[in-house]
Write a protein that holds these residues in place. Structure first.
Motif, mmCIF file in Angstrom:
data_model
loop_
_atom_site.group_PDB
_atom_site.id
_atom_site.type_symbol
_atom_site.label_atom_id
_atom_site.label_comp_id
_atom_site.label_asym_id
_atom_site.label_seq_id
_atom_site.Cartn_x
_atom_site.Cartn_y
_atom_site.Cartn_z
ATOM 1 N N GLY A 336 -6.275 -7.991 2.118
ATOM 2 C CA GLY A 336 -5.333 -9.070 1.821
ATOM 3 C C GLY A 336 -5.608 -9.665 0.445
ATOM 4 N N GLY A 337 -6.466 -9.024 -0.342
ATOM 5 C CA GLY A 337 -6.833 -9.541 -1.665
ATOM 6 C C GLY A 337 -8.099 -10.386 -1.567
ATOM 7 N N LYS A 338 -8.934 -10.321 -2.624
ATOM 8 C CA LYS A 338 -10.177 -11.100 -2.594
ATOM 9 C C LYS A 338 -9.969 -12.384 -3.384
ATOM 10 C CE LYS A 338 -15.108 -10.621 -2.765
ATOM 11 N NZ LYS A 338 -16.244 -9.754 -2.983
ATOM 12 N N PRO A 339 -10.051 -13.540 -2.699
ATOM 13 C CA PRO A 339 -9.748 -14.796 -3.397
ATOM 14 C C PRO A 339 -10.780 -15.069 -4.495
ATOM 15 C CG PRO A 339 -10.674 -15.225 -1.219
ATOM 16 C CD PRO A 339 -10.485 -13.752 -1.309
ATOM 17 N N ASP A 340 -10.297 -15.680 -5.550
ATOM 18 C CA ASP A 340 -11.159 -16.109 -6.652
ATOM 19 C C ASP A 340 -11.918 -14.966 -7.331
ATOM 20 O OD1 ASP A 340 -10.315 -18.659 -5.961
ATOM 21 O OD2 ASP A 340 -11.906 -18.818 -4.457
ATOM 22 N N GLU A 341 -11.352 -13.794 -7.295
ATOM 23 C CA GLU A 341 -11.968 -12.662 -8.009
ATOM 24 C C GLU A 341 -10.929 -12.097 -8.968
ATOM 25 O OE1 GLU A 341 -14.853 -10.653 -7.745
ATOM 26 O OE2 GLU A 341 -15.887 -12.124 -6.473
ATOM 27 N N ASP A 342 -11.408 -11.503 -10.030
ATOM 28 C CA ASP A 342 -10.488 -10.824 -10.944
ATOM 29 C C ASP A 342 -9.837 -9.664 -10.172
ATOM 30 O OD1 ASP A 342 -9.203 -9.441 -12.882
ATOM 31 O OD2 ASP A 342 -11.003 -8.894 -14.043
ATOM 32 N N ASP A 343 -8.516 -9.655 -10.136
ATOM 33 C CA ASP A 343 -7.876 -8.619 -9.309
ATOM 34 C C ASP A 343 -7.237 -7.511 -10.161
ATOM 35 O OD1 ASP A 343 -5.718 -9.956 -10.279
ATOM 36 O OD2 ASP A 343 -5.020 -10.729 -8.347
ATOM 37 N N ARG A 377 -9.885 -6.792 9.952
ATOM 38 C CA ARG A 377 -10.390 -7.401 8.711
ATOM 39 C C ARG A 377 -9.514 -8.552 8.228
ATOM 40 N NH1 ARG A 377 -14.390 -5.312 5.019
ATOM 41 N NH2 ARG A 377 -15.242 -3.491 6.048
ATOM 42 N N LEU A 378 -8.198 -8.332 8.277
ATOM 43 C CA LEU A 378 -7.288 -9.376 7.786
ATOM 44 C C LEU A 378 -7.491 -10.663 8.577
ATOM 45 C CD1 LEU A 378 -4.035 -7.221 7.346
ATOM 46 C CD2 LEU A 378 -5.284 -8.368 5.497
ATOM 47 N N ILE A 379 -7.659 -10.511 9.893
ATOM 48 C CA ILE A 379 -7.853 -11.700 10.736
ATOM 49 C C ILE A 379 -9.188 -12.358 10.390
ATOM 50 C CG2 ILE A 379 -8.152 -12.510 13.121
ATOM 51 C CD1 ILE A 379 -6.417 -10.051 13.937
ATOM 52 N N LEU A 461 0.001 -3.952 24.610
ATOM 53 C CA LEU A 461 -0.150 -4.293 23.195
ATOM 54 C C LEU A 461 -0.894 -5.623 23.039
ATOM 55 C CD1 LEU A 461 0.276 -3.871 20.187
ATOM 56 C CD2 LEU A 461 2.513 -4.898 20.375
ATOM 57 N N ARG A 462 -0.551 -6.597 23.861
ATOM 58 C CA ARG A 462 -1.250 -7.891 23.745
ATOM 59 C C ARG A 462 -2.737 -7.702 23.980
ATOM 60 N NH1 ARG A 462 3.282 -10.518 26.531
ATOM 61 N NH2 ARG A 462 4.662 -11.178 24.858
ATOM 62 N N ASP A 463 -3.034 -6.864 24.967
ATOM 63 C CA ASP A 463 -4.410 -6.601 25.315
ATOM 64 C C ASP A 463 -5.137 -5.928 24.140
ATOM 65 O OD1 ASP A 463 -6.310 -6.730 27.207
ATOM 66 O OD2 ASP A 463 -5.845 -4.797 28.131
ATOM 67 N N ALA A 464 -4.482 -4.919 23.559
ATOM 68 C CA ALA A 464 -5.091 -4.195 22.436
ATOM 69 C C ALA A 464 -5.270 -5.138 21.243
ATOM 70 C CB ALA A 464 -4.214 -3.019 22.039
ATOM 71 N N ALA A 465 -4.260 -5.971 20.995
ATOM 72 C CA ALA A 465 -4.332 -6.895 19.857
ATOM 73 C C ALA A 465 -5.471 -7.894 20.073
ATOM 74 C CB ALA A 465 -2.999 -7.615 19.700
ATOM 75 N N GLN A 466 -5.612 -8.314 21.306
ATOM 76 C CA GLN A 466 -6.682 -9.273 21.604
ATOM 77 C C GLN A 466 -8.056 -8.646 21.338
ATOM 78 O OE1 GLN A 466 -6.852 -10.739 25.642
ATOM 79 N NE2 GLN A 466 -6.971 -12.812 24.828
ATOM 80 N N ALA A 467 -8.163 -7.356 21.621
ATOM 81 C CA ALA A 467 -9.437 -6.669 21.370
ATOM 82 C C ALA A 467 -9.773 -6.695 19.875
ATOM 83 C CB ALA A 467 -9.364 -5.239 21.873
ATOM 84 N N LEU A 468 -8.758 -6.933 19.031
ATOM 85 C CA LEU A 468 -8.996 -7.018 17.584
ATOM 86 C C LEU A 468 -9.005 -8.477 17.113
ATOM 87 C CD1 LEU A 468 -6.598 -4.161 16.415
ATOM 88 C CD2 LEU A 468 -9.069 -4.043 16.605
#
Ligand code: F6R
Length: 628
Positions: A336-343, A377-379, A461-468
């Protein structure tokens, strides 16, 4: 258009690459129109060999359009279908007889008596006579003027599975395992797919005066290349088209990707060395020589037909370093991009942070299969992630599952302390069970059954998403109408689908969208949803989010991205791949390809390692979507 050019030297059958399946279907329909018109003028019937499956659907739609809008009559047309499942009656929802009626014959003016389809219901002792009669009938009308073909992943034409000889005739055949797997979604599970079929033989097909084989999407790329460029062999029955004086392949960009002129253009002629072609050649060269990019030397370039690249962009070490850096810059633990870093050299921009991320899954399992680790990772990095299943996935659910759930509902109701409060559930459960009984194993699902099956997948799907780590209220089902009202291989999308997606986009105004299906068969659920999404995004032009939001393509069940195609590589720790496997285990009915996703992620990591990049446990990969 000239069919042969130096770049096509490897191709043993004239092969035309169209912009998309619609353009190819249009061109082919025009040829058919000409055959019909010419024959009509000569007072003769036109004879067309027909195929089923998803491939010819756009072509049939174009023929229907020619009939309805341009008055093309099919009264002097005689047709012969390639094949039929053995054991299926003509009114069975998956029979080819029914498919042909629904997809074309019911919509044009062909006389019913002119339609010939092998019978799926003759008894075993009649098979021989039936097949012999079919052959004779083809000859008695003067042979087939134009035979339409698709190609299976086994290389079959008709149902001529590997091992079919060049001279084989119409006969009963045992379907290959791969073919049965490919038909599994039509029959709601591989176990329900018939084992046998009656098919015209390779020899029967090659007697046609003209042949056109169509193929769409990346999944067909490998087998198309084998048939067009490989040796003529019984292992790939489509390769026998090389032995016909008037056979052609009509393919789209996806299905062309393994042809030498596309994949290794430097072997067939001068190349314009764009950054992508350069990267493709370097990665290919590194794999071929089994050396990391930084260890390639002049000899390697020369031996692999890349001296041209070397003289244009060398010396070798500088070029190696440049490509190494490009590959290196695709790797990021911050999807999702690294905040406060040169991108400057990062795949995703740093700001805004956190981002609103929309993860779009054509069917409920696709996004977890393609990017479960990245969702994780995004979460973890604090983004606002919404996972949207664009369809209910109900067509994947076998009746047995619906039966189980309706049964559980009734069981619960009968054990309830206050049975009065369960009346509605009892009615629903009973209705579902009686509708299951009434429709039979392959009958079309009623709206109640579709709903019930969709609900089952919602739970998964809810179950799988919860696992993440994704909260229930961040998982949404859009139930796009094309899917809820359609069936596999014959979906028809409309403006209502685009509107639903546009509404979703306007509600979320995402900074980042993850989607898939760019390379899929255009008639598949992911192929359709991809195109719909591009239309919806176009309909949002002018909205601020639409201009600035980044689009990332992931791969679900299609071919994985190759190293030179990757724009963002998200490494996964051993723990993360375990979490993804855990999430995938929540689904009861993943296909074998979907189950292989973690292995593909490990393979990505091995590839990066062998190019001389860091060695990770697994990697999920993405491509920037350039079709906005
Ligand atoms: C169907 C047929 C088969 C299909 C092939 C591809 O009549 O003869 O050879 O053309 O299995 O199927 P689709 O088009 O569904 O990918």
């Amino acid at each position: 258009m000239s069919l042969r050019s130096p770049a096509e030297a490897f191709e043993k059958v004239p092969t035309i690459i169209f912009a998309d399946s619609a353009a190819a279907a249009k061109a082919l329909a025009q040829e058919v129109k000409e055959i019909i018109t010419t024959k009509n003028k000569a007072g003769q019937p036109a004879v067309l060999g027909m195929a089923t499956g998803s491939t010819p659907v756009p072509f049939y739609r174009e023929l229907i359009r020619l009939h309805k809008e341009e008055g093309l009559s099919f009264k002097n047309l005689i047709t012969f279908n390639l094949d039929e499942y053995f054991g299926l009656a003509p009114d069975h929802p998956e029979s080819y007889a029914r498919f042909m009626a629904e997809q074309i014959f019911d919509h044009i003016d062909i006389p019913k008596a002119n339609i010939n389809i092998p019978s799926g219901t003759i008894s075993s002792d009649q098979v021989f006579n039936h097949c012999r009669d079919y052959e004779q009938k083809i000859d008695s009308v003067g042979g087939i003027d134009l035979q339409i073909l698709g190609i299976g992943r086994t290389g079959h034409i008709g149902f001529n599975e590997p091992g079919s000889s060049r001279d084989s005739l119409t006969r009963r055949i045992t379907l290959d395992r791969v073919t049965r797997q490919d038909a599994a979604s039509d029959f709601r599970g591989e176990q329900n797919v018939p084992h046998f079929a009656i098919t015209m033989g390779v020899g029967t097909i090659l007697r046609a005066k003209k042949l056109v084989l169509m193929a769409w999407g990346e999944n067909k790329g490998g087998v198309v290349a084998k048939a067009v460029e490989g040796p003529m062999t019984e292992a790939v029955s489509a390769s026998f088209l090389q032995d016909h004086p008037d056979a052609r392949f009509f393919i789209d960009q996806g299905a062309s990707r393994e042809l030498t002129r596309i994949k290794l253009p430097w072997l067939v002629g001068p190349v314009s060395w764009t950054p992508r072609e350069t990267r493709r050649a370097m990665v290919w060269q590194a794999f071929k020589t089994k050396r990391p990019v930084l260890k390639l030397i002049d000899e390697h370039y020369n031996e692999h037909g890349l001296s041209d690249l070397l003289s244009e962009q060398g010396p070798a070490y500088q070029l190696n370093i440049r490509i190494f850096n490009q590959l290196q810059h695709t790797i990021t633990g911050w999807p999702g991009g690294k905040p406060d870093e040169d991108d400057t050299y990062r795949p995703e921009r740093a700001r805004p942070f956190p981002k609103r991320c929309l993860v779009l899954s054509p069917e409920p399992q696709d996004a977890i299969v393609g990017m479960g680790g990245t969702i994780d990772r995004l979460i973890e990095q604090g983004h606002d992630v919404h996972l949207i299943s664009l369809t209910s996935g109900s067509l994947r659910v076998p009746d047995s599952e619906a039966d189980k759930f309706a049964g559980t509902l009734l069981e619960l109701s009968s054990n309830a302390a206050k049975p009065d409060e369960w009346k509605a559930q009892v009615v629903y459960g009973k209705e579902a069970l009686s509708q299951l009984d009434a429709k039979g194993e392959f009958g079309e699902d009623t709206p109640v059954l579709r709903q019930l099956k969709g609900l089952i997948l919602r739970g998964e799907l809810r179950d799988a998403a919860q696992a993440l780590g994704l909260d229930h209220n961040h998982v949404t089902f859009l139930d796009l109408p094309f899917y809820e009202q359609g069936r596999y291989r014959r979906f028809k999308s409309t403006q209502a689908d685009v509107e639903a997606l546009k509404k979703l986009l306007l509600e979320h105004k995402p900074h980042q969208i993850f989607l898939t299906g760019d390379a899929a068969d255009p008639s598949s659920v992911s192929g359709i949803t991809f195109r719909l999404l591009i239309s919806a995004l176009q309909a949002c032009t002018g909205e601020e989010f639409a201009n600035s939001c980044s689009l990332w393509l992931y791969r679900g069940k299609e071919r994985a991205l190759e190293a030179h195609e990757i724009d963002m590589a998200v490494p996964m720790s051993p723990l993360q791949i375990e979490r993804k496997e855990n999430a995938l285990n929540r689904y009861s009915a993943l296909s074998s390809l979907e189950k292989e996703a973690p292995e593909t992620n490990r393979e990505n990591a091995r590839n990066y390692d062998s190019l001389g990049l860091a060695e990770y446990e697994a990697i999920e990969v993405f491509q920037r979507c350039r079709r906005n």
